[in-house]
Design a protein around this motif. Structure first.
Motif, short mmCIF file in Angstrom:
data_model
loop_
_atom_site.label_atom_id
_atom_site.label_comp_id
_atom_site.label_asym_id
_atom_site.label_seq_id
_atom_site.Cartn_x
_atom_site.Cartn_y
_atom_site.Cartn_z
N ARG A 43 0.85 -1.19 0.00
CA ARG A 43 0.00 0.00 0.00
C ARG A 43 0.88 1.24 0.00
NH1 ARG A 43 -1.19 -4.51 1.27
NH2 ARG A 43 -3.29 -5.29 1.10
N LEU A 44 0.49 2.21 -0.82
CA LEU A 44 1.28 3.44 -0.93
C LEU A 44 1.42 4.16 0.40
CD1 LEU A 44 0.00 4.78 -4.36
CD2 LEU A 44 2.10 3.52 -3.87
N ALA A 45 0.38 4.13 1.22
CA ALA A 45 0.44 4.81 2.52
C ALA A 45 1.56 4.24 3.38
CB ALA A 45 -0.90 4.70 3.24
N GLU A 46 1.79 2.93 3.32
CA GLU A 46 2.87 2.31 4.09
C GLU A 46 4.23 2.77 3.60
OE1 GLU A 46 1.79 -1.76 3.35
OE2 GLU A 46 0.83 -1.93 5.30
N ILE A 47 4.36 2.95 2.29
CA ILE A 47 5.62 3.42 1.72
C ILE A 47 5.84 4.88 2.09
CG2 ILE A 47 6.87 3.86 -0.43
CD1 ILE A 47 5.22 1.44 -1.60
N GLN A 48 4.78 5.68 1.93
CA GLN A 48 4.88 7.12 2.22
C GLN A 48 5.17 7.39 3.68
OE1 GLN A 48 1.07 8.14 0.56
NE2 GLN A 48 1.97 8.78 -1.38
N SER A 49 4.61 6.61 4.57
CA SER A 49 4.81 6.83 6.01
C SER A 49 6.13 6.26 6.51
CB SER A 49 3.66 6.21 6.80
OG SER A 49 3.74 4.79 6.76
N GLY A 50 6.77 5.45 5.69
CA GLY A 50 8.01 4.83 6.11
C GLY A 50 7.80 3.51 6.84
N THR A 51 6.56 3.08 6.98
CA THR A 51 6.26 1.81 7.62
C THR A 51 6.82 0.64 6.81
OG1 THR A 51 4.21 2.76 8.42
CG2 THR A 51 4.38 0.38 8.56
N LEU A 52 6.82 0.82 5.49
CA LEU A 52 7.35 -0.20 4.59
C LEU A 52 8.53 0.39 3.82
CD1 LEU A 52 6.99 -3.00 3.18
CD2 LEU A 52 5.65 -1.79 1.47
#
Length: 64
Positions: A43-52
């Motif tokens: 999910r893009l949100a995980e990439i953007q937040s740094g979670t992934l």
């Protein structure tokens, strides 16, 4: 009885799916897998937040 040469396992190209919507992931995954592809998704949100970590994700899964 003769030994048959073993066949290589079938090749299933691995496709990475990146999007922000779960329903899109599921639709794209379903379509690709029905055509013989393997999939991984993020999910893009995980990439953007740094979670992934995108680089680590790609290195771990090595999509085609």
């Amino acid at each position: 009885m003769t030994d048959r040469p073993s066949r290589p396992p079938p090749f299933h190209p691995l496709v990475a799916i990146f999007t922000s919507r779960e329903e899109v992931i599921e639709s794209v995954r379903s379509a690709l897998e029905s055509e013989g592809f393997s999939t991984v998704a993020a999910r893009l949100a995980e990439i953007q937040s740094g979670t992934l970590d995108l680089v680590a994700f790609v290195e771990a899964h090595d999509p085609d």
